[in-house]
Design a protein around this motif. Structure first.
Motif, PDB file in Angstrom:
ATOM      1  N   ASN A 149       0.568   2.419  -2.811  1.00 57.97           N
ATOM      2  CA  ASN A 149       1.929   2.459  -2.678  1.00 57.97           C
ATOM      3  C   ASN A 149       2.627   3.374  -3.743  1.00 57.97           C
ATOM      4  O   ASN A 149       3.344   4.046  -3.327  1.00 57.97           O
ATOM      5  CB  ASN A 149       2.575   0.873  -3.237  1.00 57.97           C
ATOM      6  CG  ASN A 149       2.639   0.068  -1.989  1.00 57.97           C
ATOM      7  OD1 ASN A 149       2.566   0.443  -0.803  1.00 57.97           O
ATOM      8  ND2 ASN A 149       2.625  -1.214  -2.172  1.00 57.97           N
ATOM      9  N   SER A 170      11.016  -0.510  -0.425  1.00 58.74           N
ATOM     10  CA  SER A 170      10.172  -1.587  -1.090  1.00 58.74           C
ATOM     11  C   SER A 170      10.547  -2.842  -0.778  1.00 58.74           C
ATOM     12  O   SER A 170      11.572  -3.378  -0.896  1.00 58.74           O
ATOM     13  CB  SER A 170      10.075  -1.409  -2.566  1.00 58.74           C
ATOM     14  OG  SER A 170       9.637   0.109  -3.013  1.00 58.74           O
ATOM     15  N   LEU A 288       7.079  -0.095   2.148  1.00 59.08           N
ATOM     16  CA  LEU A 288       5.950  -0.390   1.273  1.00 59.08           C
ATOM     17  C   LEU A 288       6.199  -1.784   0.851  1.00 59.08           C
ATOM     18  O   LEU A 288       7.309  -2.426   0.315  1.00 59.08           O
ATOM     19  CB  LEU A 288       6.302   0.282   0.165  1.00 59.08           C
ATOM     20  CG  LEU A 288       6.507   2.030   0.571  1.00 59.08           C
ATOM     21  CD1 LEU A 288       6.608   2.724  -0.916  1.00 59.08           C
ATOM     22  CD2 LEU A 288       5.372   2.577   1.405  1.00 59.08           C
TER      23      LEU A 288
END
Length: 527
Positions: A149, A170, A288
């Motif tokens: 990530n 995220s 992510l």
């Protein structure tokens, strides 16, 4: 000459041979078309004081005030008028000085690299193991775990310098470190290249200067707090510009329609716990998913303990951050051409393949762009455009990094439900069980009852789990329909990406008519 004393910001003083003037509350710097002040005026060594508020740029007001002062203080109008003119000039000059100081203080900081810093950054970018070394330095800068990530995010942030920047969101539960990861990786981007947003109105977005956001990284701490700007952000992401039409009155009072334009492109990053709410934004972004495993918990808590014990080398972290920021500063805008693009096909399992395919190709270009100091610059003989080319190695590295993203894009359930299902499978494997009850898993995985109910509803709708009956039991039991489905999907995606590489190796990719930049330089020198 009489001087304006501004040592007290709330009480300027101006004293002449005849009069003593105090400007109370200072002056405003936001309206240059007026000079409105509140003043007190008196003759020297006298107690008779006149206080008044007026605009020194309004001649009628000034003339009335001159006569009033002359009458009240028993002094000639010519003296009062001359003194007010002098004060006006002094205040004008001081206001321009304040504006200049404000502009200097708020001027964006742009670091000029020394020859040594530039050489070190370019040497770093020429390393053959560049991505591995970059990931290592990201770790040294204080980003714990999240190996894939963090490198993905850094490369996405780097793409802001290209004409087709990437974006990321995220995702994860509350308190797992979404914002922390984004903020720590964003520390590796130069201050002059990023804009951090906590709260911003939609209208405010249109009042940036036309090119103020070009090739900037826009960081949103929490998408829930920035709902009003999500639409203009989406437009910036897709169309690379936003335009708003507003009504405006000119100096003569005539009403006109004007267009407020803010140019992109920009790279946008944000964090949220609610994946489904921001579907329009997530379609334009790399998703992510934060590592919520116990191993990651242990790594982070151990790092926190080391910080508390004073055993973290903060100087090393600072040097790593500064080097990666300098690396960003030496990257120059240049076009990337991928001669193998026509052989790159995404797996059929990927949802919304058109947009995902575009992201895949842009990510490969971002890796090539990051490696620009390892590529020979070439010039298209037909257009004269300078460019660098993608290599097979770039595609292989992109495939390794992006496989998790493609895997999530191919999933029929959202990220939080997938994380729950994989933890559930792991528990069943360890316990060597094939069925489970909701209560048993709730206690083991520490999931709220309402949250688990939502997960189960989605899993049953998509036939990932099913209810089973066991004789003699009144409890509701569940069974995972195919424990290997996610692994099979991952293998299918890996195989699909590998087949693309095989096709490229078998093909004889034609190149456009080009000439090296060095050859052009030598020719010009010789002539």
């Amino acid at each position: 000459m009489n001087k304006l004393d501004t040592s007290n910001s709330n009480n300027y003083e101006y004293i002449t041979k005849h009069l003593e003037i105090h400007i109370l509350g200072g002056i405003k710097t936001n309206k240059l078309e007026s000079l409105r002040i509140t003043l007190s005026i008196q003759k020297l060594k006298q107690e008779n004081i006149l206080r008044h508020t007026l605009d020194l740029y309004n001649d009628n007001q000034v003339e009335k005030f001159v006569r009033k002062v002359a009458e009240r203080l028993e002094i000639g109008t010519s003296i009062v008028r001359r003194t007010l003119q002098e004060v006006t000039k002094e205040l004008e000059n001081y206001r321009f000085l304040l504006l200049q100081e404000y502009e200097e203080a708020n001027k964006p900081f742009i670091k000029e690299l020394s020859a040594t810093e530039e050489k070190e950054a370019i040497t770093f970018l020429k390393r053959k193991d560049l991505l591995t070394k970059t990931n290592e330095f990201i770790g040294k800068s204080g980003v714990i775990g999240e190996r894939t990530n963090r490198l993905l995010m850094y490369l996405i942030f780097t793409s802001r310098k290209t004409n087709n920047p990437l974006h990321c969101i995220s995702l994860g539960s509350s308190g797992v470190g979404k914002t922390h990861l984004q903020s720590k990786v964003s520390e590796l981007i130069p201050e002059e290249d990023k804009v951090e947003i906590t709260v911003l109105s939609a209208n405010a977005f249109y009042y940036f200067n036309r090119t103020e956001l070009q090739h900037k990284l826009i960081l949103i701490e929490d998408l829930d707090g920035a709902e009003s700007v999500l639409y203009p952000l989406r437009e910036l992401q897709s169309k690379k510009r936003i335009i708003k039409t507003v009504v405006h009155k000119d100096a003569r009072g005539n009403t006109k329609t004007i267009h407020l334009t803010v140019e992109g492109p920009v790279s946008v990053a944000g964090c949220t716990t609610q994946e489904s709410i921001y579907e329009d934004n997530s379609n334009r972004s790399f998703l992510l998913y934060i590592d919520e495993s116990q191993e990651q918990d242990s790594r982070i808590m151990n790092y926190q303990r080391l910080i508390s014990a004073g055993k973290i080398n903060e100087d090393q972290e600072h040097k790593s951050r500064e080097l990666l920021k300098d690396v960003q500063r030496v990257l120059k805008p240049i076009k990337v051409i991928n001669p193998f693009a026509e052989y790159l096909e995404l797996p059929q399992s990927v949802f919304k393949p058109r947009r995902t395919n575009s992201h895949y190709l842009q990510f490969i270009e971002a890796i090539t762009f990051y490696k620009q100091y390892q590529r020979e610059q070439q010039v298209n003989e037909e257009t004269g455009e300078v460019f660098i080319e993608t290599t097979i190695e770039d595609i292989k590295q992109a495939n390794e990094l992006i496989i998790e993203v493609l895997l999530r894009k191919s999933d029929t359930i959202n990220g939080a439900t997938r994380n729950y299902l994989e933890s559930l499978k792991k528990h069943l494997t360890v316990e060597k069980e094939s069925t489970f009850t909701a209560l048993e898993i709730r206690k083991k995985l520490k999931v709220k009852k309402t949250t688990q109910w939502r997960y189960h509803q989605q899993l049953m709708d998509n036939y990932y789990i099913k209810k089973v009956k066991i004789k003699g039991e009144n409890l509701n039991r569940y069974e995972v329909t195919n424990p290997n489905e996610y692994k099979e999907l991952e293998e299918a995606i890996s195989k699909s990406l590998q087949e693309c590489i095989i096709k490229i190796n078998r093909s004889n990719v034609p190149k456009c008519s080009t000439i090296k930049v060095e050859q052009i330089t030598k020719t010009k020198t010789a002539s």
